[in-house]
Design a protein around this motif. Sequence first.
Motif, short mmCIF file in Angstrom:
data_model
loop_
_atom_site.label_atom_id
_atom_site.label_comp_id
_atom_site.label_asym_id
_atom_site.label_seq_id
_atom_site.Cartn_x
_atom_site.Cartn_y
_atom_site.Cartn_z
N GLY A 162 10.18 -61.52 18.29
CA GLY A 162 11.01 -61.73 19.46
C GLY A 162 11.87 -60.56 19.85
N ILE A 163 11.50 -59.35 19.43
CA ILE A 163 12.31 -58.16 19.71
C ILE A 163 11.55 -57.20 20.62
CG2 ILE A 163 13.65 -58.34 17.58
CD1 ILE A 163 11.82 -56.25 16.32
N GLU A 164 12.32 -56.39 21.36
CA GLU A 164 11.73 -55.40 22.26
C GLU A 164 11.51 -54.07 21.56
OE1 GLU A 164 14.60 -55.26 25.41
OE2 GLU A 164 13.52 -56.75 26.60
N ARG A 165 12.39 -53.75 20.61
CA ARG A 165 12.34 -52.47 19.92
C ARG A 165 12.36 -52.69 18.41
NH1 ARG A 165 13.61 -47.88 22.63
NH2 ARG A 165 14.08 -48.11 24.86
N LEU A 166 11.61 -51.86 17.71
CA LEU A 166 11.63 -51.93 16.25
C LEU A 166 13.02 -51.65 15.71
CD1 LEU A 166 10.10 -52.30 13.60
CD2 LEU A 166 9.37 -49.90 13.77
N GLN A 167 13.79 -50.89 16.45
CA GLN A 167 15.17 -50.58 16.07
C GLN A 167 15.96 -51.84 15.72
OE1 GLN A 167 18.01 -49.47 19.23
NE2 GLN A 167 18.25 -47.52 18.14
N GLU A 168 15.70 -52.93 16.43
CA GLU A 168 16.45 -54.17 16.19
C GLU A 168 16.24 -54.69 14.77
OE1 GLU A 168 16.08 -57.05 19.51
OE2 GLU A 168 15.04 -55.42 20.55
N ALA A 169 15.03 -54.55 14.24
CA ALA A 169 14.75 -55.01 12.88
C ALA A 169 15.41 -54.10 11.84
CB ALA A 169 13.25 -55.09 12.65
N TYR A 170 15.50 -52.80 12.15
CA TYR A 170 16.20 -51.89 11.24
C TYR A 170 17.70 -52.18 11.24
CZ TYR A 170 12.27 -48.75 10.20
OH TYR A 170 11.11 -48.20 9.72
N PHE A 171 18.27 -52.42 12.42
CA PHE A 171 19.71 -52.72 12.49
C PHE A 171 20.03 -54.07 11.86
CE2 PHE A 171 20.81 -49.85 16.38
CZ PHE A 171 20.59 -48.73 15.60
N ALA A 172 19.07 -55.01 11.89
CA ALA A 172 19.29 -56.28 11.22
C ALA A 172 19.38 -56.08 9.71
CB ALA A 172 18.15 -57.25 11.55
N ARG A 173 18.63 -55.13 9.20
CA ARG A 173 18.68 -54.81 7.77
C ARG A 173 19.94 -54.02 7.44
NH1 ARG A 173 15.29 -53.18 3.20
NH2 ARG A 173 16.77 -52.20 1.77
N SER A 215 13.61 -45.85 19.51
CA SER A 215 12.59 -46.37 18.61
C SER A 215 11.30 -46.70 19.33
CB SER A 215 13.06 -47.63 17.87
OG SER A 215 12.85 -48.82 18.60
N TRP A 216 10.34 -47.16 18.55
CA TRP A 216 9.09 -47.69 19.06
C TRP A 216 9.37 -49.00 19.80
CZ3 TRP A 216 4.66 -44.85 18.19
CH2 TRP A 216 4.75 -43.87 17.19
N THR A 217 8.57 -49.27 20.83
CA THR A 217 8.76 -50.49 21.62
C THR A 217 7.47 -51.32 21.62
OG1 THR A 217 8.09 -49.37 23.66
CG2 THR A 217 10.45 -49.38 23.12
N PHE A 218 7.63 -52.60 21.95
CA PHE A 218 6.48 -53.52 21.97
C PHE A 218 6.00 -53.72 23.41
CE2 PHE A 218 8.81 -54.46 18.05
CZ PHE A 218 7.78 -54.34 17.13
N ASP A 219 5.79 -52.60 24.09
CA ASP A 219 5.42 -52.66 25.50
C ASP A 219 3.98 -53.10 25.73
OD1 ASP A 219 5.20 -50.10 24.19
OD2 ASP A 219 4.51 -49.26 26.08
N LEU A 220 3.18 -53.25 24.66
CA LEU A 220 1.82 -53.76 24.82
C LEU A 220 1.79 -55.28 24.90
CD1 LEU A 220 -0.04 -51.55 22.18
CD2 LEU A 220 0.21 -51.11 24.62
N ASP A 221 2.89 -55.92 24.49
CA ASP A 221 2.96 -57.38 24.44
C ASP A 221 3.51 -57.95 25.75
OD1 ASP A 221 2.11 -57.98 21.68
OD2 ASP A 221 3.88 -56.83 21.12
N PRO A 222 3.19 -59.20 26.05
CA PRO A 222 3.74 -59.83 27.25
C PRO A 222 5.27 -59.79 27.24
CG PRO A 222 1.97 -61.16 26.33
CD PRO A 222 2.24 -60.07 25.34
N ASP A 223 5.84 -59.43 28.37
CA ASP A 223 7.30 -59.34 28.51
C ASP A 223 7.92 -58.27 27.62
OD1 ASP A 223 7.27 -61.50 30.34
OD2 ASP A 223 7.28 -62.93 28.67
N GLY A 224 7.09 -57.41 27.01
CA GLY A 224 7.61 -56.31 26.21
C GLY A 224 8.31 -56.74 24.93
N ARG A 225 7.94 -57.89 24.40
CA ARG A 225 8.54 -58.38 23.15
C ARG A 225 7.44 -58.76 22.16
NH1 ARG A 225 13.92 -59.77 23.04
NH2 ARG A 225 14.99 -59.66 25.07
N ASP A 226 7.67 -58.45 20.89
CA ASP A 226 6.74 -58.93 19.89
C ASP A 226 6.80 -60.45 19.86
OD1 ASP A 226 5.01 -58.41 17.37
OD2 ASP A 226 6.54 -59.83 16.71
N PRO A 227 5.66 -61.14 19.94
CA PRO A 227 5.69 -62.60 20.07
C PRO A 227 6.19 -63.34 18.85
CG PRO A 227 3.45 -61.80 19.82
CD PRO A 227 4.31 -60.59 20.02
#
Length: 336
Positions: free
Chosen positions: A91-102, A76-88
């Motif tokens: 709190g996830i590194e990959r958009l995949q995590e939000a899809y799997f949560a759904r 998936s897409w990643t939040f590598d533009l954010d500090p520590d590579g996580r959306d602030p």
Amino acid sequence: MSYVHPGEEYSRDSRYLTTRITADGRDGFPVEPGRYRLVVSRACPWASRAVIVRRLLGLEKALPMAIAGPTHDERSWTFDLDPDGRDPVLGIERLQEAYFAREPGYDRGITVPAIVDVPTGKVVTNDFPQITIDMSLEWRPYHRDGAPELYPPALRSEIDAVNQVVYKDVNNGVYRAGFAGSQESYREAYGRLFARLDWLSERLERSRYLVGDTLTEADVRLFTTLVRFDAVYHGHFKCNRQKLSEMPVLWAYARDLFQTPGFGDTVDFDHIKRHYYLVHEDINPTRIVPVGPDLSGWLEPHGRAALGGRPFGEGTPPQPVSPEEAVPARHTPLTP
């Protein structure tokens, strides 16, 4: 990562999460300012539609935005533009995590734009055509003063008809050419693409905008393909009968939109080129990213105002983009 399947015609996976965020909350997700997060990548033309519409309507505070990096892998897409590579916020590194949560084991495309419900961390929708329409209709109470009418009732049937053919032959047409698995399927996609671009040139020769005399959803949807044409689609996707800059009417039309607040100030040419040339290794195995084209032409006079029209109708342009959402100066010709 392979997108080309030899001998096959390219077919986009259109199985989206079609849950809607509406004023009445009929799908269980009512419009609430600050509750949701719009996840985009500036590289993606489908996500760029949402970025432009959000800005034109002034929904920045009501619908906060997360910007993923320009590249992704098979996951998936990643939040590598954010500090520590996580959306602030999520709190996830990959958009995949939000899809799997759904939907655990989600087996469809993990695409942008996606709107995530912040309290649960679950994707609500990635239905990109509906997302921008709902921004215009369902989020209306949170539009800025002077927001344009991008989907006016009197023009909706014509906007829908134009959008349908533009999607088939242009927006998705460049992908059908670029990912064609045979000479025959490529030739067919190439022919449909340029026939439609000729049709659009004729339509826009005497009209400043695609439908009516103001900006509408139709202009947004065409722009996100045109702005990528010379940088990516002409060479990378072999859409090479002409460059956009060699099609006088469409080139002037695209420059007019680019120079309109809300359009060009959302475009990141660096992200666009890095995405296509780095991710599509089956088309570009060397992963070399072209230096060109020269971007200065986007700021040349376009002369389209002579055709009349009022970009924002009875409304006004949006305010300058906020510093936290500004495209880096080195990625755009708009900043000296």
